[in-house]
Design a protein around this motif. Structure first.
Motif, PDB file in Angstrom:
ATOM      1  N   UNK A  38       0.830  -1.206   0.000  1.00 42.86           N
ATOM      2  CA  UNK A  38       0.000   0.000   0.000  1.00 42.86           C
ATOM      3  C   UNK A  38       0.863   1.254   0.000  1.00 42.86           C
ATOM      4  N   UNK A  39       0.346   2.299  -0.637  1.00 42.76           N
ATOM      5  CA  UNK A  39       0.923   3.643  -0.557  1.00 42.76           C
ATOM      6  C   UNK A  39      -0.213   4.588  -0.178  1.00 42.76           C
ATOM      7  N   UNK A  40       0.127   5.661   0.547  1.00 40.52           N
ATOM      8  CA  UNK A  40      -0.933   6.544   1.005  1.00 40.52           C
ATOM      9  C   UNK A  40      -0.509   7.985   1.131  1.00 40.52           C
ATOM     10  N   UNK A  41      -1.506   8.852   1.308  1.00 35.57           N
ATOM     11  CA  UNK A  41      -1.342  10.286   1.518  1.00 35.57           C
ATOM     12  C   UNK A  41      -2.209  10.655   2.723  1.00 35.57           C
ATOM     13  N   UNK A  42      -1.624  11.430   3.686  1.00 30.02           N
ATOM     14  CA  UNK A  42      -2.300  11.612   4.973  1.00 30.02           C
ATOM     15  C   UNK A  42      -2.179  13.035   5.498  1.00 30.02           C
ATOM     16  N   UNK A  43      -3.207  13.422   6.256  1.00 33.13           N
ATOM     17  CA  UNK A  43      -3.151  14.652   7.047  1.00 33.13           C
ATOM     18  C   UNK A  43      -2.383  14.326   8.333  1.00 33.13           C
ATOM     19  N   UNK A  44      -1.434  15.196   8.682  1.00 33.10           N
ATOM     20  CA  UNK A  44      -0.562  14.978   9.834  1.00 33.10           C
ATOM     21  C   UNK A  44      -1.191  15.560  11.100  1.00 33.10           C
ATOM     22  N   UNK A 164      -7.172  -2.184  -3.633  1.00 32.19           N
ATOM     23  CA  UNK A 164      -7.960  -1.775  -2.477  1.00 32.19           C
ATOM     24  C   UNK A 164      -7.776  -0.277  -2.244  1.00 32.19           C
ATOM     25  N   UNK A 165      -8.739   0.315  -1.566  1.00 38.93           N
ATOM     26  CA  UNK A 165      -8.654   1.703  -1.119  1.00 38.93           C
ATOM     27  C   UNK A 165      -9.153   1.730   0.317  1.00 38.93           C
ATOM     28  N   UNK A 166      -8.339   2.242   1.249  1.00 38.31           N
ATOM     29  CA  UNK A 166      -8.674   2.197   2.663  1.00 38.31           C
ATOM     30  C   UNK A 166      -8.478   3.560   3.303  1.00 38.31           C
ATOM     31  N   UNK A 167      -9.547   4.112   3.884  1.00 39.17           N
ATOM     32  CA  UNK A 167      -9.433   5.312   4.713  1.00 39.17           C
ATOM     33  C   UNK A 167      -8.935   4.868   6.078  1.00 39.17           C
ATOM     34  N   UNK A 168      -7.831   5.459   6.556  1.00 38.55           N
ATOM     35  CA  UNK A 168      -7.225   4.994   7.800  1.00 38.55           C
ATOM     36  C   UNK A 168      -6.986   6.133   8.779  1.00 38.55           C
ATOM     37  N   UNK A 169      -7.075   5.788  10.051  1.00 34.65           N
ATOM     38  CA  UNK A 169      -6.741   6.672  11.167  1.00 34.65           C
ATOM     39  C   UNK A 169      -5.682   5.925  11.959  1.00 34.65           C
ATOM     40  N   UNK A 190      -5.054   5.072   1.915  1.00 36.11           N
ATOM     41  CA  UNK A 190      -4.040   4.134   1.461  1.00 36.11           C
ATOM     42  C   UNK A 190      -4.596   3.338   0.283  1.00 36.11           C
ATOM     43  N   UNK A 191      -3.850   3.317  -0.817  1.00 32.34           N
ATOM     44  CA  UNK A 191      -4.219   2.536  -1.994  1.00 32.34           C
ATOM     45  C   UNK A 191      -3.352   1.282  -2.019  1.00 32.34           C
ATOM     46  N   UNK A 192      -3.981   0.129  -2.218  1.00 33.70           N
ATOM     47  CA  UNK A 192      -3.260  -1.130  -2.129  1.00 33.70           C
ATOM     48  C   UNK A 192      -3.296  -1.945  -3.403  1.00 33.70           C
ATOM     49  N   UNK A 193      -2.271  -2.775  -3.552  1.00 31.80           N
ATOM     50  CA  UNK A 193      -2.193  -3.740  -4.648  1.00 31.80           C
ATOM     51  C   UNK A 193      -2.013  -5.116  -4.023  1.00 31.80           C
ATOM     52  N   UNK A 194      -2.972  -6.021  -4.247  1.00 30.68           N
ATOM     53  CA  UNK A 194      -2.918  -7.363  -3.686  1.00 30.68           C
ATOM     54  C   UNK A 194      -2.288  -8.328  -4.678  1.00 30.68           C
ATOM     55  N   UNK A 195      -1.443  -9.210  -4.170  1.00 30.95           N
ATOM     56  CA  UNK A 195      -0.776 -10.195  -5.018  1.00 30.95           C
ATOM     57  C   UNK A 195      -1.626 -11.457  -5.134  1.00 30.95           C
TER      58      UNK A 195
END
Length: 195
Positions: A38-44, A164-169, A190-195
């Motif tokens: 997964x790779x993601x972009x987040x508010x700090x 996948x796309x996951x909103x995370x805290x 977080x955007x994910x790539x499943x194998x």
């Protein structure tokens, strides 16, 4: 004779190179070990609390973090099956604004929401950070301990068989075990790539 041997070796490498590169780009070499990247972009630092219930208090104006996570296949052993087959995970959240960054290791549980592509997610583990223990500069945290608890909550969707796309805290703090305990919570996608 040596030149012929070297030429034969070079031709053999050149001919087998594309096949090896193709197999490295396909999921087969990793599928038994790595389940998802997964790779993601987040508010700090959206909040200080571990649980994300006080949404009206969140500060979402500091989108400055990127994340990278590797979720491994849940081991096929009884102890993991007994606790719900979580996936071991390692990852990092890096502040691009020069604030506090962390590296974490945890177990991640995923629960499907009925017969839909939506799932709920929870992670529990530990994180190490590059911040101050005490006496932090303005805009940074007093973490108290170098290694803190790490929790993550999320809701996501299987966008396709492999995506996948996951909103995370995500949250890290020490539960007041050290002299300071400024909790750090980041929120993002977080955007994910499943194998």
């Amino acid at each position: 004779m040596l030149r012929i041997s070297l030429l034969a070796l070079a031709l053999s490498a050149a001919c087998s190179g594309p096949a090896q590169a193709q197999s490295l780009l396909s999921p087969e070499p990793f599928s038994d070990i790595v389940d998802e990247i997964r790779v993601g972009l987040h508010a700090h630092r959206v909040h200080h609390a571990a649980l994300p219930f006080l949404v009206n208090e969140w500060q979402l104006n500091g989108v400055e973090d990127i994340s990278f996570d590797v979720l491994f296949t849940s081991p096929d052993v009884d102890v993991f099956r007994w606790i719900g087959s979580p996936r071991p995970e390692v990852g990092t959240t890096i502040s691009l604004a020069g604030r506090d960054s962390l590296v974490h290791a945890n177990l991640t549980w995923q629960l499907p929401v009925f017969d839909t592509p939506i799932y709920l997610e929870a992670g529990l583990g530990a994180a190490i950070h590059d911040g101050a223990l005490t006496g932090a500069a303005p805009g940074r945290q007093n973490f108290g301990c170098r290694v803190n608890f790490y929790e993550r909550w999320g809701v996501g969707m299987h966008v396709s068989d492999n995506a996948t796309a996951t909103l995370t805290y995500e949250h890290t703090s020490n539960n007041d075990w050290c002299a300071a305990n400024d909790g750090l919570s980041n929120f993002g996608l977080r955007l994910g790539w499943k194998f």
